[in-house]
Structures are given as structure tokens and as C-alpha cells.
Design a protein around this motif. Structure first.
Motif, short mmCIF file in Angstrom:
data_model
loop_
_atom_site.label_atom_id
_atom_site.label_comp_id
_atom_site.label_asym_id
_atom_site.label_seq_id
_atom_site.Cartn_x
_atom_site.Cartn_y
_atom_site.Cartn_z
N TRP A 134 0.83 -1.20 0.00
CA TRP A 134 0.00 0.00 0.00
C TRP A 134 0.87 1.26 0.00
CZ3 TRP A 134 -5.30 -0.59 -0.53
CH2 TRP A 134 -6.00 0.62 -0.68
N TYR A 137 2.09 1.78 -3.37
CA TYR A 137 0.98 2.32 -4.19
C TYR A 137 0.89 3.84 -3.99
CZ TYR A 137 -4.13 2.89 -5.18
OH TYR A 137 -5.36 3.28 -5.63
N MET A 141 1.44 6.90 -6.65
CA MET A 141 0.44 7.95 -6.92
C MET A 141 1.08 9.34 -6.73
SD MET A 141 -2.18 6.39 -7.87
CE MET A 141 -1.18 5.05 -8.45
N GLY A 168 -11.21 10.25 -2.18
CA GLY A 168 -10.16 9.35 -2.67
C GLY A 168 -8.89 10.16 -2.81
N GLY A 170 -5.95 10.01 -1.67
CA GLY A 170 -4.64 9.36 -1.83
C GLY A 170 -3.58 10.01 -0.97
N TYR A 174 -2.91 16.63 -4.16
CA TYR A 174 -3.87 17.60 -4.73
C TYR A 174 -4.39 18.51 -3.62
CZ TYR A 174 -3.32 14.90 -8.84
OH TYR A 174 -2.73 14.28 -9.90
N ASP A 191 -10.68 9.28 2.48
CA ASP A 191 -10.06 8.09 1.85
C ASP A 191 -10.07 6.94 2.85
OD1 ASP A 191 -8.33 6.30 0.31
OD2 ASP A 191 -7.67 8.08 -0.76
N SER A 195 -4.58 4.94 3.28
CA SER A 195 -4.08 6.02 2.40
C SER A 195 -3.91 7.31 3.19
CB SER A 195 -5.06 6.26 1.24
OG SER A 195 -5.09 5.14 0.40
N SER A 218 -15.21 4.56 3.58
CA SER A 218 -15.29 4.02 2.22
C SER A 218 -16.25 4.86 1.39
CB SER A 218 -15.75 2.57 2.25
OG SER A 218 -15.84 2.12 0.92
N ALA A 219 -15.75 5.32 0.26
CA ALA A 219 -16.49 6.30 -0.55
C ALA A 219 -17.73 5.71 -1.22
CB ALA A 219 -15.55 6.86 -1.61
N SER A 234 -10.33 12.57 -8.04
CA SER A 234 -9.26 12.37 -9.02
C SER A 234 -8.86 10.90 -9.09
CB SER A 234 -8.05 13.22 -8.62
OG SER A 234 -6.92 12.83 -9.35
N HIS A 235 -8.94 10.36 -10.27
CA HIS A 235 -8.49 8.99 -10.56
C HIS A 235 -9.02 7.99 -9.53
CE1 HIS A 235 -5.12 9.42 -13.75
NE2 HIS A 235 -6.17 10.16 -14.01
N THR A 236 -10.25 8.12 -9.20
CA THR A 236 -10.82 7.20 -8.21
C THR A 236 -12.07 6.50 -8.74
OG1 THR A 236 -9.85 8.39 -6.37
CG2 THR A 236 -11.78 7.09 -5.85
C1 LIG Z 1 -5.61 5.91 -7.94
S1 LIG Z 1 -5.68 6.56 -6.34
C2 LIG Z 1 -5.92 8.28 -6.64
C3 LIG Z 1 -5.44 9.11 -5.51
C4 LIG Z 1 -5.51 10.62 -5.76
N1 LIG Z 1 -6.86 11.10 -5.85
C5 LIG Z 1 -4.75 10.96 -7.01
O1 LIG Z 1 -5.35 11.33 -8.02
O2 LIG Z 1 -3.53 10.83 -6.96
C6 LIG Z 1 -7.27 6.04 -5.79
C7 LIG Z 1 -7.57 6.40 -4.37
O3 LIG Z 1 -8.86 5.91 -4.07
C8 LIG Z 1 -8.83 5.41 -2.76
N2 LIG Z 1 -9.92 4.44 -2.57
C9 LIG Z 1 -10.03 3.21 -3.08
N3 LIG Z 1 -11.17 2.64 -2.65
C10 LIG Z 1 -11.78 3.55 -1.87
C11 LIG Z 1 -12.98 3.55 -1.14
N4 LIG Z 1 -13.80 2.50 -1.14
N5 LIG Z 1 -13.30 4.66 -0.44
C12 LIG Z 1 -12.47 5.74 -0.42
N6 LIG Z 1 -11.33 5.80 -1.11
C13 LIG Z 1 -10.99 4.71 -1.83
C14 LIG Z 1 -7.47 4.78 -2.63
O4 LIG Z 1 -7.13 4.62 -1.27
C15 LIG Z 1 -6.62 5.78 -3.37
O5 LIG Z 1 -6.13 6.75 -2.50
#
Ligand SMILES: C[S@@+](CC[C@H](N)C(=O)[O-])C[C@H]1O[C@@H](n2cnc3c(N)ncnc32)[C@H](O)[C@@H]1O
Length: 339
Positions: A134, A137, A141, A168, A170, A174, A191, A195, A218-219, A234-236
Motif C-alpha cells: 500500500w 501504491y 500515486m 479518494g 490518496g 492535490y 479516503d 491512504s 469508504s467512498a 481524481s483517478h478514483t
Molecule cells: C488511484 S488513487 C488516486 C489518488 C488521488 N486522488 C490521485 O489522483 O492521486 C485512488 C484512491 O482511491 C482510494 N480508494 C479506493 N477505494 C476507496 C474507497 N472505497 N473509499 C475511499 N477511497 C478509496 C485509494 O485509497 C486511493 O487513494
């Protein structure tokens, strides 16, 4: 060129993709770019630096890296190319090596056979990440975010915004860039707890703790409260199937004030989902449960949760979109105007 030869050439080119990747991954794992950080070295010196016995194989690797534009050969010396110096030498400002390492781990964890099985049976296939994975990861990011966070924070006009929710969030790059560009803003980072651990460290390092709040959860199965001028995702959404992504956008829109704006940043695909190609490649090979969604799909979600004036946000330099990503915004009308 003979059409048959051109067709074969096209297929060969696709197949070469994996070999390019392996060459970079192996060079990175061995530490080639770090070994050349201080300047050019002979094959013998590189072999000593990397503890490599097989000189013939090392010579093939180095010449291949030269072909890929990552090292330069000058007589019997190899040195990092400008691209490698800017992105692959540990400690350089644009260091991208954590992303290379992460992608290598992802290829290993999501084997071709595993992806085939996922295609055939539809069974979700996402191995749980260990705490160390993690962290890797989040480091990956961070590499990407460092390149785009300031650009994105400056291309949104947040002069009258007071509360922003980063869903999300990360590693928090941002959120940090928003705080630095817009000092009156309070940013809530939402998040998973694992994370937020990284985000917390980065926020402390950037000295923007007073402008931020961290909320773990959890989102996909919650509401995020209300009163936000902006929700930034972003990217979530690409991690989730359409049903969960739609639920997330509904909850995000509910958290907005009237007149507030939802901004989604992602690989936003064209109608036929062929462009940008990187979006469809990652979608197929990495996001086994989610997908790179199209502009039409995002528009339709935003419309169905009561947002209007849905538009793409232009970056100050549109040619940077391939790295910085694409942004779509929708505005929440006042209840009266929604009818
Ligand atoms: C690809 S990363 C993007 C992080 C950041 N927004 C960026 O653009 O760099 C996806 C993010 O979504 C979060 N994530 C994944 N599942 C999630 C959930 N169920 N609820 C909240 N966050 C979640 C991960 O922990 C991670 O930080």
C-alpha cells in the motif's frame, strides 16, 4: 510497404510493448539509473556497481536501454539520457521510479493468466495489498500527482470557494496544492485509513495542517455530509463498477452546496472508448473491477444527480492533458432552478 508486411509490422509493434516494459522494469530493479547517476561508466564498472556476473546479458540490456532512449552510449561508456536524468535517477525532482516499481508489481500480481480468467469468469481479481504494497501504491500515486497537482489547482478558479472535499485523496498532493494555491480554502481529505496515513505525513511536511481535515471511510457506502463548494474526485471512480461509481457521484453531488461544483479528473474516454489509448490499456489490464469511463457516461451520471453546465475544463496547456489528465465539471443548481 506491402500491406501484409505493414500488418505484421503493426502486430510486432504491439508485441514489442511487453519487451520494452520488461527492459525498463529490469533496469530499474537492478538500479541501472542510480548507478549512472554520477556520470558515465564502462560495462565493467556497471557490472561491479550492480554485482552482475553475466557481462554478455548486461551488454544486451545496456544497448537495449540505449535503443529505448534511456541511456546513451559514448564509445565504451554508458550514461543516463536526459529523460532518465529527469525521471529515473533517485532524488531528481520528477522522480518516477516509484511508479515504475508499482507497475512492475502490478504486472506480477495481475498475470496474463489471471486477467484471462477474469475475462472468462468475471470473478473479481484484486489481491489484497499488504501494508508495504500500500505504501508503494501511495508512493507511485505521489509520482504522478507531483507532476499535475499544481497545474490542476491553478486551472480551477477557487477564489470564492471555502470548503473543498477531495474524495479518494490518496497521498494528499492535490489537497496540498489546493491549500497552497487558495489559502482561504479548507480541504477535507476523504479516503481509506491506510491512504490517509501517507496523506497525513505529506500534509505535515507541507505545513498545511491548519487548512485540512482528514476523514477515513469508504467512498462507496456513505454520505459525505454537506456544505461543500467543490467536490474533487481524481483517478478514483475508475476503481469501481458503474453501479458503485454512480453511487459515489450521487453522494458527492449531495454533499455540494447549491451552486457548488463537482470536478472529476480521470482518463476520460471518447465515445468508442478507444482514446486515450493509455486509458483503455490500464482499464483492461489493471482495473479489473472498474473501468475508464467515457465523457458521455460521466455526463449522464452528473445529469442524473442534478448537475448541469457539464463541461470539460481546459488546462492552460492542452498538450499536457496526456499526463495531467482530463477534468469534467458539473454545477449543482439551486433547488428553485432545478424545479
Ligand atoms: C488511484 S488513487 C488516486 C489518488 C488521488 N486522488 C490521485 O489522483 O492521486 C485512488 C484512491 O482511491 C482510494 N480508494 C479506493 N477505494 C476507496 C474507497 N472505497 N473509499 C475511499 N477511497 C478509496 C485509494 O485509497 C486511493 O487513494
Amino acid at each position: 510497404m506491402d500491406p501484409l508486411l505493414r500488418a505484421v509490422r503493426h502486430v510486432e509493434d504491439i508485441l514489442a510493448g511487453e519487451m520494452r516494459t520488461r527492459s525498463l522494469l529490469n533496469a530499474q530493479k537492478l538500479g541501472v539509473f542510480a548507478c549512472l547517476a554520477e556520470g558515465g561508466k564502462s560495462l565493467e564498472e556497471i557490472a561491479g556497481c550492480l554485482a552482475i556476473d553475466n557481462r554478455a546479458a548486461l551488454s544486451k540490456l545496456m544497448d537495449t536501454l540505449a535503443g529505448l532512449g534511456l541511456v546513451r552510449r559514448k564509445q565504451d561508456q554508458y550514461e543516463n539520457s536526459l529523460i532518465a536524468r529527469r525521471t529515473l535517477v533517485p532524488g531528481c525532482a520528477g522522480y518516477f521510479g516509484h511508479f515504475v516499481d508499482f507497475l512492475g508489481d502490478q504486472y506480477a500480481a495481475k498475470s496474463r493468466e489471471g486477467i484471462l480468467e477474469n475475462l472468462r469468469s468475471g470473478l473479481p481479481l484484486r489481491p489484497e495489498l499488504t501494508p508495504a504494497e500500500w505504501q508503494a501504491y501511495m508512493a507511485a500515486m505521489e509520482c504522478i500527482a507531483r507532476l499535475s497537482a499544481d497545474r490542476i489547482a491553478r486551472c480551477l478558479d477557487l477564489s470564492s470557494a471555502r470548503n473543498l472535499l477531495d474524495l479518494g485523496a490518496g497521498p494528499g498532493q492535490y489537497a496540498i496544492a489546493f491549500c497552497q494555491a487558495w489559502p482561504k480554502l479548507i480541504v477535507t481529505l476523504y479516503d481509506l485509513p491506510q491512504s490517509l496515513e501517507t496523506a497525513e505525513q505529506n500534509i505535515a511536511g507541507a505545513g498545511v495542517g491548519r487548512q485540512t481535515r482528514l476523514v477515513a471511510g469508504s467512498a462507496t457506502d456513505t454520505s459525505f455530509g454537506g456544505g461543500f463548494d467543490v467536490v474533487f474526485i481524481s483517478h478514483t471512480i475508475h476503481l469501481f463498477d458503474p453501479e458503485a461509481a454512480g453511487r459515489m457521484l450521487l453522494a458527492a453531488a449531495s454533499a455540494l452546496k447549491e451552486g457548488g461544483t463537482l470536478v472529476v479528473r480521470d482518463f476520460i474516454m471518447n465515445r468508442s472508448k478507444t482514446e486515450p489509448l493509455l486509458g483503455s490499456l490500464i482499464s483492461l489490464n489493471m482495473w479489473l473491477e472498474g473501468a475508464a469511463y467515457s465523457l458521455d457516461q460521466i455526463r449522464s451520471w452528473m445529469g442524473s444527480v442534478g448537475l448541469s453546465s457539464i463541461r470539460r475544463i481546459r488546462l492552460s496547456d492542452p498538450s499536457e492533458a496526456q499526463v495531467v489528465g482530463a477534468l469534467v465539471a458539473g454545477r449543482k443548481l439551486s433547488r428553485k432552478r432545478r424545479g
